[in-house]
Design an enzyme around this catalytic site. Structure first.
Site, PDB file in Angstrom:
ATOM      1  N   LYS A 212      43.775  25.794  34.105  1.00  5.56           N
ATOM      2  CA  LYS A 212      44.109  24.505  34.728  1.00  5.56           C
ATOM      3  C   LYS A 212      42.845  23.672  34.911  1.00  5.56           C
ATOM      4  O   LYS A 212      42.804  22.507  34.572  1.00  5.56           O
ATOM      5  CB  LYS A 212      44.797  24.784  36.072  1.00  5.56           C
ATOM      6  CG  LYS A 212      45.277  23.563  36.792  1.00  5.56           C
ATOM      7  CD  LYS A 212      46.107  23.966  38.009  1.00  5.56           C
ATOM      8  CE  LYS A 212      46.383  22.777  38.900  1.00  5.56           C
ATOM      9  NZ  LYS A 212      47.172  23.123  40.077  1.00  5.56           N
ATOM     10  N   GLU A 218      35.474  33.420  34.440  1.00  7.84           N
ATOM     11  CA  GLU A 218      35.969  34.491  33.554  1.00  7.84           C
ATOM     12  C   GLU A 218      36.523  33.899  32.260  1.00  7.84           C
ATOM     13  O   GLU A 218      36.200  34.339  31.157  1.00  7.84           O
ATOM     14  CB  GLU A 218      37.085  35.298  34.236  1.00  7.84           C
ATOM     15  CG  GLU A 218      36.638  36.141  35.406  1.00  7.84           C
ATOM     16  CD  GLU A 218      36.748  35.397  36.740  1.00  7.84           C
ATOM     17  OE1 GLU A 218      36.641  34.143  36.737  1.00  7.84           O
ATOM     18  OE2 GLU A 218      36.919  36.073  37.766  1.00  7.84           O
ATOM     19  N   GLY A 273      48.885  27.190  39.871  1.00  5.91           N
ATOM     20  CA  GLY A 273      48.621  28.198  38.845  1.00  5.91           C
ATOM     21  C   GLY A 273      49.698  29.274  38.787  1.00  5.91           C
ATOM     22  O   GLY A 273      50.210  29.609  37.715  1.00  5.91           O
ATOM     23  N   ARG A 274      50.075  29.817  39.939  1.00  5.37           N
ATOM     24  CA  ARG A 274      51.055  30.912  39.952  1.00  5.37           C
ATOM     25  C   ARG A 274      52.482  30.422  39.741  1.00  5.37           C
ATOM     26  O   ARG A 274      53.403  31.220  39.720  1.00  5.37           O
ATOM     27  CB  ARG A 274      50.934  31.700  41.251  1.00  5.37           C
ATOM     28  CG  ARG A 274      51.071  30.860  42.510  1.00  5.37           C
ATOM     29  CD  ARG A 274      50.569  31.620  43.733  1.00  5.37           C
ATOM     30  NE  ARG A 274      50.543  30.840  44.954  1.00  5.37           N
ATOM     31  CZ  ARG A 274      49.568  30.006  45.306  1.00  5.37           C
ATOM     32  NH1 ARG A 274      48.529  29.834  44.510  1.00  5.37           N
ATOM     33  NH2 ARG A 274      49.605  29.361  46.452  1.00  5.37           N
ATOM     34  N   GLU A 359      49.613  35.459  47.037  1.00  4.96           N
ATOM     35  CA  GLU A 359      48.731  34.303  47.030  1.00  4.96           C
ATOM     36  C   GLU A 359      49.411  33.147  47.775  1.00  4.96           C
ATOM     37  O   GLU A 359      48.747  32.323  48.401  1.00  4.96           O
ATOM     38  CB  GLU A 359      48.404  33.901  45.599  1.00  4.96           C
ATOM     39  CG  GLU A 359      47.168  33.020  45.502  1.00  4.96           C
ATOM     40  CD  GLU A 359      46.722  32.764  44.074  1.00  4.96           C
ATOM     41  OE1 GLU A 359      47.062  33.553  43.175  1.00  4.96           O
ATOM     42  OE2 GLU A 359      46.028  31.772  43.846  1.00  4.96           O
ATOM     43  N   HIS A 390      59.375  59.521  40.351  1.00  7.13           N
ATOM     44  CA  HIS A 390      58.684  60.801  40.187  1.00  7.13           C
ATOM     45  C   HIS A 390      57.286  60.766  40.784  1.00  7.13           C
ATOM     46  O   HIS A 390      56.472  61.641  40.495  1.00  7.13           O
ATOM     47  CB  HIS A 390      58.647  61.172  38.700  1.00  7.13           C
ATOM     48  CG  HIS A 390      60.015  61.352  38.144  1.00  7.13           C
ATOM     49  ND1 HIS A 390      60.628  62.587  38.058  1.00  7.13           N
ATOM     50  CD2 HIS A 390      60.916  60.444  37.721  1.00  7.13           C
ATOM     51  CE1 HIS A 390      61.853  62.427  37.563  1.00  7.13           C
ATOM     52  NE2 HIS A 390      62.052  61.126  37.357  1.00  7.13           N
ATOM     53  N   LYS A 510      35.939  32.398  43.677  1.00  4.65           N
ATOM     54  CA  LYS A 510      35.401  31.779  42.462  1.00  4.65           C
ATOM     55  C   LYS A 510      33.933  31.379  42.634  1.00  4.65           C
ATOM     56  O   LYS A 510      33.219  31.240  41.664  1.00  4.65           O
ATOM     57  CB  LYS A 510      36.223  30.546  42.091  1.00  4.65           C
ATOM     58  CG  LYS A 510      37.614  30.907  41.571  1.00  4.65           C
ATOM     59  CD  LYS A 510      38.314  29.697  40.982  1.00  4.65           C
ATOM     60  CE  LYS A 510      39.676  30.096  40.447  1.00  4.65           C
ATOM     61  NZ  LYS A 510      40.340  29.030  39.723  1.00  4.65           N
TER      62      LYS A 510
HETATM   63  C1  G6Q Z   1      46.969  30.432  41.097  1.00  6.77           C
HETATM   64  C2  G6Q Z   1      45.580  30.579  41.445  1.00  6.77           C
HETATM   65  C3  G6Q Z   1      44.711  31.312  40.467  1.00  6.77           C
HETATM   66  C4  G6Q Z   1      44.410  30.529  39.183  1.00  6.77           C
HETATM   67  C5  G6Q Z   1      43.286  31.224  38.440  1.00  6.77           C
HETATM   68  C6  G6Q Z   1      42.936  30.545  37.154  1.00  6.77           C
HETATM   69  O1  G6Q Z   1      47.811  29.886  41.788  1.00  6.77           O
HETATM   70  O2  G6Q Z   1      45.024  29.375  41.826  1.00  6.77           O
HETATM   71  O3  G6Q Z   1      45.256  32.546  40.116  1.00  6.77           O
HETATM   72  O4  G6Q Z   1      45.546  30.436  38.402  1.00  6.77           O
HETATM   73  O5  G6Q Z   1      42.161  31.304  39.274  1.00  6.77           O
HETATM   74  O6  G6Q Z   1      42.566  29.213  37.352  1.00  6.77           O
HETATM   75  P1  G6Q Z   1      42.427  28.244  36.139  1.00  6.77           P
HETATM   76  O7  G6Q Z   1      43.772  28.107  35.494  1.00  6.77           O
HETATM   77  O8  G6Q Z   1      41.926  26.946  36.698  1.00  6.77           O
HETATM   78  O9  G6Q Z   1      41.442  28.867  35.197  1.00  6.77           O
END
Ligand code: G6Q
Length: 548
Positions: A212, A218, A273-274, A359, A390, A510
Site C-alpha cells: 500500500k 521487508e 491493509g488487512r 490487528e 491429535h 516498522k
Molecule cells: C494491515 C497492516 C499491515 C500492512 C503491512 C504491509 O492492516 O497495516 O499488515 O498491511 O505492514 O504494508 P504495506 O502494504 O504498506 O507494505
C-alpha cells in the site's frame, strides 16, 4: 461524528450492567443444563445468510443473553456505525479515514461518496484493468522479456499485502490454473526469497510487488532482491517492465522503484491493509482463478455485506458471531478463540483471521483515548481439523482454560474420495458435541471404567463452539466467509468503543528496527546506548559477523 451516548464508557452503560448481572446468574448453568431446559435450542439458535449457516446454540447463552447483547449493541450505536461505514464516513478516526472495504465489492450502480466523489467507478476501472491484464497473461499476449509465457507468479508483500493473497490462493486452489506456479514472499529473512525462487526460470516469472505504501522495509528489500535476481539472468534493466507489476496507493514510489505506473494497479487509503485482499492486492488470486471466479468471490462478499447492513440484529450473522465472541471474551474472560476449519484448503484461514481480528481489535484505549477497563480482542489461533484433534484439542477438552472455538465445515467435498468427507464431518460434529457435553463420571462408570481412572477420563464439557457450515467451498462462499468475520470484528470493536481500523502498534514495529539496523551495519561504532541486554545482543551479532 459520535454523539454523547456513543462515547459513554462501556462499564457505565445500563445494558452492560444488565448483562453483567445476567452473566452472574447464568454462570450457574452449564451447557448440559441449558440444553435440558431448552431442548429445541439446537434448532432455534441458528442463523443463515449468503450461503452460510451458523449454529450458535452450543455457547453459554440464552435468548435473554442475546436480547441483552443486542440491547448493548444498540446502546453503543452499532446500527448507526454500520450505516456510517457503508456511507463512507471517516469512522477510522485516529487516521481520519473512511473504512470502505465494502466499496471494493459493491454493485456497479452503487454510489459511495468519499470527499464529494463517488468511488465506485474507480473500483470498477481497476477491476477492468486487472481482468484485462490477467487475460493477457493467460492467453500469452503478455509475455516475459525473452518472449516466453508467464508460468510463475511471485507475490511480494507482507502483512495485509500477503496474508490475504496466500490464504485466498490456498482456499481457491481447486479452481486455480494448474499450469502456473504461485509463490508468496513476505519475510525479510532471505531464506523466504531464496526458497520461493529456487527452481523458477526468471524468463517465465512475473513479480507482483504488493505494498500500500511502497515503503515497507521487508517488501522493498525483497523487491530489490527480485530485481537483481531477474537482471542477473536476463541481463537488462529493460526486462523489469515485462516481469514486474505493482499494487500500491503510492505512484511516486512505484515509479522510483523502476516500475512503469502503467503496470501499477491502484487502491485507496480507505482500504485497510488487512481488509484489502478483494482489492488489486488480490491480483495473484485473479491470476490463479481468472476474472470470473474473482468476481464470484466479490459477489459472496457483497451478499454478506447486504445482509449485515439490512438484517435485524438478532438475525444478523456477523452481529451474532461478534456478540457471542464479545460475551465470551469480556464477560467470561476467555482470552483466546480457536478457529478450526475442517477443510484442508482453508489451512491458512486461521493465520489470515489472526491478523484481521488481532490487528483490528488489539487496542487498549477507546475512540476518545481513555484506557479501556475491560479486555478487548481475544487471541485468535488455529489449525485445520482433524489435525488439531491429535494435538492441542487435549487442552481444550480437559485443560483449565476455556477456549471457545469456531468449527467451519462444508457439506460437500471438492475432492470426494471414498468415505474421507463423511469421516471428516463426523469428527467436526463429534468435537462440537464432546466439547459441549463432555463425559461424566456416571457415563464412565457405566462403561466400566475403574474408580481411580475416572478423574483422569472425565471431560467436563461446557466448552463453547460455533459451527459454521456451507454447501461447498466456492469463491462465493469464501467471500461470504471473510466478510462474515470482517463484520463480526467491527461489531465487537463497536461494543468495546475502540478504533478497529488503525494499527499504531504495527506502525511502531516498522520504525523500531531502523536504529539498530544502522548499528549492526556499522560495527565500528562502539557507542551503544540501549539497555544492557540489547547492547550485549548487538555485540554478539557483530562479533559473529566479524568471524564470517
Ligand atoms: C494491515 C497492516 C499491515 C500492512 C503491512 C504491509 O492492516 O497495516 O499488515 O498491511 O505492514 O504494508 P504495506 O502494504 O504498506 O507494505
Amino acid at each position: 461524528m459520535h454523539n454523547r451516548s456513543d462515547m459513554m464508557p462501556l462499564a457505565q452503560r445500563p445494558a452492560w450492567l444488565a448483562l453483567k448481572e445476567h452473566h452472574s446468574r447464568l454462570l450457574k448453568k452449564d451447557l448440559r443444563t441449558l440444553f435440558e431446559e431448552d431442548p429445541d435450542r439446537g434448532e432455534r439458535m441458528t442463523a443463515s445468510a449468503a450461503g452460510l449457516f451458523l449454529d450458535y446454540s452450543k455457547n453459554r447463552i440464552t435468548q435473554e443473553t442475546l436480547r441483552l447483547l443486542t440491547d448493548l449493541a444498540r446502546e453503543t450505536g452499532l446500527p448507526a456505525q454500520i450505516e456510517r461505514m457503508f456511507r463512507g464516513e471517516k469512522i477510522n478516526s485516529t487516521e481520519n479515514r473512511a473504512v470502505l472495504h465494502v466499496a471494493l465489492r459493491a454493485a456497479p450502480e452503487d454510489v459511495i461518496m468519499v470527499d464529494g466523489k463517488n468511488v465506485i467507478p474507480g473500483v470498477y476501472a481497476v477491476l477492468d484493468r486487472m481482468s484485462s491484464f490477467v487475460r493477457k497473461v493467460h492467453d500469452g499476449t503478455w509475455t516475459g522479456y525473452t518472449g516466453k509465457n508467464v508460468r510463475n507468479v511471485v507475490n511480494i508483500g507482507i502483512g495485509g499485502s500477503d496474508l490475504g493473497p496466500v490464504m485466498a490462493f490456498e482456499a481457491l486452489k481447486h479452481y486455480s490454473r494448474r499450469d502456473m506456479t504461485f509463490r508468496f514472499v513476505s519475510n525479510i529473512d532471505g531464506t523466504d526469497f531464496t526458497e520461493a525462487t529456487r527452481n523458477l526460470d526468471p524468463a517465465e516469472t512475473l513479480f507482483i510487488v504488493c505494498s500500500k505504501t511502497f515503503t515497507t522495509l521487508e517488501t522493498m528489500t525483497n523487491a530489490s532482491t527480485a530485481r537483481a535476481w531477474l537482471k542477473a539472468s536476463l541481463g537488462s534493466d529493460d526486462a523489469i517492465a515485462r516481469h514486474f507489476v505493482a499494487v500500491s496507493t503510492n505512484t511516486e514510489e512505484v515509479r522510483r522503484f523502476g516500475i512503469n505506473p502503467e503496470n501499477m494497479f491502484g487502491f485507496w487509503d480507505w482500504v485497510g491493509g488487512r481488509y484489502s485482499m478483494d482489492s488489486a492486492i488480490g491480483l495473484s488470486t485473479m491470476l490463479a482463478v481468472g476474472p470470473e471466479r474473482f468476481m464470484e468471490m466479490l459477489s459472496g462478499f457483497r451478499k454478506m455485506d447486504i445482509h449485515f447492513r439490512s438484517a435485524p440484529l438478532p438475525e444478523n450473522l456477523p452481529v451474532i458471531l461478534g456478540l457471542v465472541s464479545f460475551w465470551e471474551n469480556s464477560l467470561f474472560g476467555c482470552a483466546t478463540r480457536g478457529i478450526f476449519p475442517y477443510d484442508q484448503y482453508l489451512k491458512r484461514f486461521p493465520a489470515y483471521l489472526q491478523q484481521l481480528t488481532m490487528e483490528s481489535n488489539g487496542k487498549h484505549v477507546t475512540m476518545s483515548g481513555t484506557r479501556v477497563g475491560y479486555d478487548t480482542g481475544p487471541v485468535f489461533w488455529g489449525e485445520p481439523g482433524t489435525n488439531g484433534q491429535h494435538s492441542f484439542y487435549q487442552l481444550i477438552h480437559q485443560g483449565t482454560r476455556i477456549i471457545p472455538s469456531d468449527l467451519i465445515g462444508f457439506l460437500h467435498s471438492l475432492n470426494p474420495t471414498g468415505s474421507h468427507h463423511t469421516i471428516l464431518m463426523a469428527n467436526l460434529f463429534a468435537q462440537s458435541e464432546a466439547l459441549a457435553f463432555g463425559r461424566t463420571p456416571e457415563q464412565l462408570k457405566e462403561e466400566g471404567v475403574s474408580e481411580d481412572q475416572i478423574p483422569h477420563r472425565v471431560c467436563e464439557g461446557n466448552r463453547p463452539t460455533n459451527v459454521i457450515l456451507a454447501e461447498r467451498l466456492t469463491p462465493e462462499t469464501l467471500g461470504a466467509l471473510i466478510a462474515l468475520y470482517e463484520h463480526s470484528v467491527f461489531t465487537q470493536g463497536t461494543l468495546w468503543g475502540i478504533d478497529s481500523f488503525d494499527q499504531w502498534g504495527v506502525e511502531l514495529g516498522k520504525i523500531l528496527a531502523k536504529r539498530i539496523l544502522s548499528e549492526l551495519e556499522s560495527p565500528k561504532n562502539p557507542d551503544l546506548s540501549h539497555d544492557t541486554s540489547t547492547n550485549a545482543l548487538i555485540r554478539r551479532f557483530r562479533s559473529a559477523r566479524r568471524q564470517e
